[in-house]
Enzyme design. Structure first.
Site, short mmCIF file in Angstrom:
data_model
loop_
_atom_site.label_atom_id
_atom_site.label_comp_id
_atom_site.label_asym_id
_atom_site.label_seq_id
_atom_site.Cartn_x
_atom_site.Cartn_y
_atom_site.Cartn_z
N HIS A 47 13.08 -36.84 54.33
CA HIS A 47 11.60 -37.22 54.36
C HIS A 47 10.89 -35.88 53.65
CE1 HIS A 47 12.76 -35.15 58.19
NE2 HIS A 47 11.46 -34.67 58.02
N CYS B 259 14.45 -45.26 59.61
CA CYS B 259 15.07 -46.34 59.36
C CYS B 259 14.15 -47.66 59.96
CB CYS B 259 16.38 -46.57 59.61
SG CYS B 259 17.41 -45.86 58.26
N CYS C 72 18.70 -44.78 63.49
CA CYS C 72 17.57 -43.91 62.83
C CYS C 72 16.09 -44.21 63.07
CB CYS C 72 17.92 -43.99 61.33
SG CYS C 72 16.93 -42.83 60.63
N HIS D 17 7.52 -33.64 53.69
CA HIS D 17 6.23 -33.66 54.35
C HIS D 17 5.12 -33.03 53.30
CE1 HIS D 17 7.60 -32.78 58.65
NE2 HIS D 17 8.94 -32.30 57.98
N HIS E 172 16.75 -38.51 58.55
CA HIS E 172 16.47 -39.51 57.70
C HIS E 172 15.44 -38.49 56.55
CE1 HIS E 172 15.49 -43.90 56.37
NE2 HIS E 172 14.73 -42.94 55.41
P1 AMP Z 1 11.35 -32.48 60.26
O1 AMP Z 1 11.62 -31.41 61.40
O2 AMP Z 1 11.45 -31.82 58.88
O3 AMP Z 1 12.71 -33.39 60.64
O4 AMP Z 1 10.23 -33.28 60.83
C1 AMP Z 1 10.06 -34.34 61.32
C2 AMP Z 1 8.67 -34.81 61.75
O5 AMP Z 1 8.78 -36.14 62.17
C3 AMP Z 1 8.18 -34.12 62.57
O6 AMP Z 1 6.86 -33.36 61.87
C4 AMP Z 1 7.55 -34.83 63.73
O7 AMP Z 1 6.07 -34.79 64.36
C5 AMP Z 1 7.38 -36.67 62.93
N1 AMP Z 1 7.88 -37.50 63.59
C6 AMP Z 1 8.73 -37.99 64.66
N2 AMP Z 1 8.52 -39.01 65.14
C7 AMP Z 1 7.58 -39.75 64.35
C8 AMP Z 1 7.14 -41.11 64.69
N3 AMP Z 1 7.46 -41.95 65.46
N4 AMP Z 1 6.28 -41.24 63.73
C9 AMP Z 1 5.40 -40.30 62.76
N5 AMP Z 1 6.20 -39.04 62.60
C10 AMP Z 1 7.18 -38.68 63.60
ZN ZN Z 2 17.31 -43.77 58.45
#
Ligand code: AMP
Ligand code: ZN
Length: 123
Positions: free
Chosen positions: A109, A7, A4, A111, A107
């Site tokens: 999150h 994670c 993940c 925004h 995972h």
């Molecule tokens: P979601 O579509 O709600 O799953 O959003 C996932 C978010 O994670 C997106 O806005 C991506 O730009 C962000 N994301 C993906 N990889 C990373 C990373 N390594 N560091 C920070 N943000 C990331």
């Molecule tokens: Zn996770």
């Protein structure tokens, strides 16, 4: 969870721009910001989506949401009011859940988008 991304970010196995951390939560800058301020708040424990949450997650979810005003204040997007009571500033909080919810990283999150508009894809 072994494979993940968030994670691994929580465990500092993958670098990120961390803006907040405590025993349970971490907040870091989204790697592809869709607004001048675009932060992600995650729990350190692996919860795939909001759909796996129930009443036992109430405190955790509350802590995630309650972090938003603090992050907003620290990143210049808190709501303020002028002498006439007209609001300025502000931000958007969003949890994408599952494929139909547009979730890409499995995972949980939150925004947090803020800063002057227009934002990417939004007015
Ligand atoms: P979601 O579509 O709600 O799953 O959003 C996932 C978010 O994670 C997106 O806005 C991506 O730009 C962000 N994301 C993906 N990889 C990373 C990373 N390594 N560091 C920070 N943000 C990331
Ligand atoms: Zn996770």
């Amino acid at each position: 969870m072994d494979n993940c991304l968030f994670c691994k970010i929580a465990a500092k196995q993958i670098p990120s721009s961390v803006v907040y951390e405590d025993d349970e939560l971490m907040a870091f800058k989204d790697i592809h910001p869709a607004a001048p301020v675009h932060l992600l708040v995650i729990p350190k424990i692996h919860v795939p989506t909001l759909s796996e949450c129930d009443a036992s997650h109430t405190v955790l979810l509350g802590k995630m949401l309650a972090l938003a005003p603090r992050l907003a204040a620290e990143h210049g997007c808190a709501v303020s009011y002028d002498a006439d009571g007209v609001p300025a500033g502000g931000y958007k909080t969003l949890i994408n859940t599952g494929p139909d919810g547009g979730q890409e990283v499995y995972h949980l999150h939150l925004h947090m988008y803020g800063g002057p508009r227009p934002w990417r894809g939004q007015r």
